[in-house]
Design a protein around this motif. Structure first.
Motif, PDB file in Angstrom:
ATOM      1  N   VAL A  41     -70.908  -5.421  50.639  1.00  0.00           N
ATOM      2  CA  VAL A  41     -72.185  -5.957  50.422  1.00  0.00           C
ATOM      3  C   VAL A  41     -72.140  -7.154  51.087  1.00  0.00           C
ATOM      4  N   GLY A  42     -73.230  -8.776  51.553  1.00  0.00           N
ATOM      5  CA  GLY A  42     -72.568 -10.376  52.264  1.00  0.00           C
ATOM      6  C   GLY A  42     -73.613 -10.185  52.871  1.00  0.00           C
ATOM      7  N   LYS A  48     -70.245  -7.666  58.387  1.00  0.00           N
ATOM      8  CA  LYS A  48     -69.861  -6.248  57.027  1.00  0.00           C
ATOM      9  C   LYS A  48     -70.339  -5.220  58.654  1.00  0.00           C
ATOM     10  N   HIS A 207     -77.309  -5.175  51.941  1.00  0.00           N
ATOM     11  CA  HIS A 207     -77.661  -6.913  52.114  1.00  0.00           C
ATOM     12  C   HIS A 207     -78.571  -6.290  50.855  1.00  0.00           C
ATOM     13  N   LEU A 209     -78.810  -6.135  46.941  1.00  0.00           N
ATOM     14  CA  LEU A 209     -77.960  -5.283  46.351  1.00  0.00           C
ATOM     15  C   LEU A 209     -78.625  -4.590  45.590  1.00  0.00           C
ATOM     16  N   THR A 219     -68.370  -1.425  44.416  1.00  0.00           N
ATOM     17  CA  THR A 219     -69.260  -2.513  45.838  1.00  0.00           C
ATOM     18  C   THR A 219     -68.408  -3.214  45.757  1.00  0.00           C
ATOM     19  N   VAL A 221     -68.177  -7.114  47.863  1.00  0.00           N
ATOM     20  CA  VAL A 221     -68.365  -8.249  47.971  1.00  0.00           C
ATOM     21  C   VAL A 221     -67.762  -8.802  49.823  1.00  0.00           C
ATOM     22  N   TYR A 223     -67.425 -12.060  52.533  1.00  0.00           N
ATOM     23  CA  TYR A 223     -67.686 -13.537  53.063  1.00  0.00           C
ATOM     24  C   TYR A 223     -67.564 -13.582  53.919  1.00  0.00           C
ATOM     25  N   THR A 245     -70.934 -13.766  44.511  1.00  0.00           N
ATOM     26  CA  THR A 245     -71.000 -12.842  43.676  1.00  0.00           C
ATOM     27  C   THR A 245     -72.101 -13.104  42.584  1.00  0.00           C
ATOM     28  N   LEU A 248     -74.740 -13.956  44.790  1.00  0.00           N
ATOM     29  CA  LEU A 248     -76.107 -13.574  45.108  1.00  0.00           C
ATOM     30  C   LEU A 248     -76.223 -12.802  44.270  1.00  0.00           C
TER      31      LEU A 248
END
Length: 327
Positions: A41-42, A48, A207, A209, A219, A221, A223, A245, A248
């Motif tokens: 995710v991010g 990603k 994207h 979460l 998971t 994360v 950036y 995190t 988010l």
């Protein structure tokens, strides 16, 4: 991590442009356990999709290695990589543009079988019928064109195509983001069923979460091309250590008008990968940044079993003015 099917070590991808070098993925390392689903995710622009494609060598890496079941993919020649492709597949984000509009569904699903010369024509037809039924479609759908289907059905066709060569590992790149919420749930449950039936290992890029929390065992994360935090999903969602995190997670909608959550708003936008900040790449938006953050690339700091945060202030927490309540 025990029994990891995929091991990523210091993976890096840079693109040369007239404006300079774009650092899309920067020194990323993690493991994907066999039979598990790992979420990635991010924000948009965090790297990603590039990471998922570099991991499969759909894009050649600039540095580092991806070890799949003990073999370094970056050391394979073209013939060896072609054979390895049977074991690794991808589900693309857009169920419209990823399907050839000039081919009928049967030919689309059978493309991999034809390319790798698997079975006779009759065998391939039988295989396509079985795949369509496995993903919730009908056998006669093989004679139709992609435009005759809904978005959810087109994504099921993409899943059937990815399964045709019986892979062990699948990268699902935003595979439900273009679908309605009710259809998303159906596709997510299909992926879970397929994981159980076929013992699949997946990298699920998203994207949303809340979707990742529901689907994924682990998971990551990300950036600006780097990992901010990684850990078992339950531990990461229960006790997020990295400020990014935490921000988010605070943005996850709560489906109850009677409950209120104060959002953790980040200042500004994600910096350009042409010129990432020195030290911690998140420091320009971090509410807890120190002077040292501009000089120090944060190392992974353990938060427990397989849970790591890349923040020198990982014990600190940024608390909004009122507590965040997750459903």
């Amino acid at each position: 991590m025990p029994d990891a099917l995929v091991q990523v070590r210091n993976l890096t991808k840079s693109f040369s442009t007239p404006a300079g070098k774009v650092h899309a993925v920067n020194d990323v390392s993690f493991d994907i356990p066999r039979g598990s689903i790992t979420g990635l995710v991010g924000e948009s622009g965090s790297g990603k999709t590039t990471l998922g494609r570099v991991l499969l060598r759909l894009i050649e890496p600039t540095g580092g290695s991806t070890i799949f079941d003990g073999q370094d993919l970056n050391r394979l020649d073209a013939r060896e990589l072609r054979d390895m492709r049977k074991r690794m597949q991808i589900i693309f984000q857009d169920p419209v543009s990823s399907l050839n509009p000039r081919l009928k569904v049967g030919a689309i699903v059978a493309e991999g079988l034809v390319a790798h010369r698997v079975g006779t024509r009759r065998d391939r037809k039988d295989r396509v019928v079985a795949l369509l039924e496995e993903v919730g479609l009908q056998a006669d759908h093989m004679h139709r064109f992609p435009h005759e289907f809904s978005g959810g059905q087109r994504q099921r066709i993409g899943i059937a195509r990815a399964l045709a060569l019986e892979p062990e590992f699948i990268v699902a790149d935003e595979s439900v983001s273009a679908l309605d919420v009710s259809i998303q749930a159906q596709v997510l449950n299909l992926l879970l069923d397929l994981r159980e039936r076929r013992n699949l290992t997946m990298l699920f890029i998203a994207h949303d979460l809340s979707v990742v929390e529901y689907l994924c065992d682990q998971t990551i994360v990300m950036y600006l091309g780097k990992i901010a935090e990684i850990g078992p999903s339950q531990a990461l969602y229960r006790d997020p250590a990295h400020p990014y995190t935490q921000a988010l997670l605070s943005a996850i909608p709560i489906p109850d008008p009677a409950r209120h959550a104060e959002r953790s708003h980040l200042k500004g936008d994600i910096p350009s990968p042409l010129s990432p900040p020195s030290g911690c790449v998140f420091r320009t938006r971090c509410p807890m940044a120190l002077d040292e953050c501009s000089r120090t690339v944060p190392p992974p700091i353990s938060r427990g079993s397989h849970h790591e945060s890349y923040c020198i202030r990982t014990e600190a927490r940024y608390e909004p003015t009122s507590p965040i309540q997750h459903p």
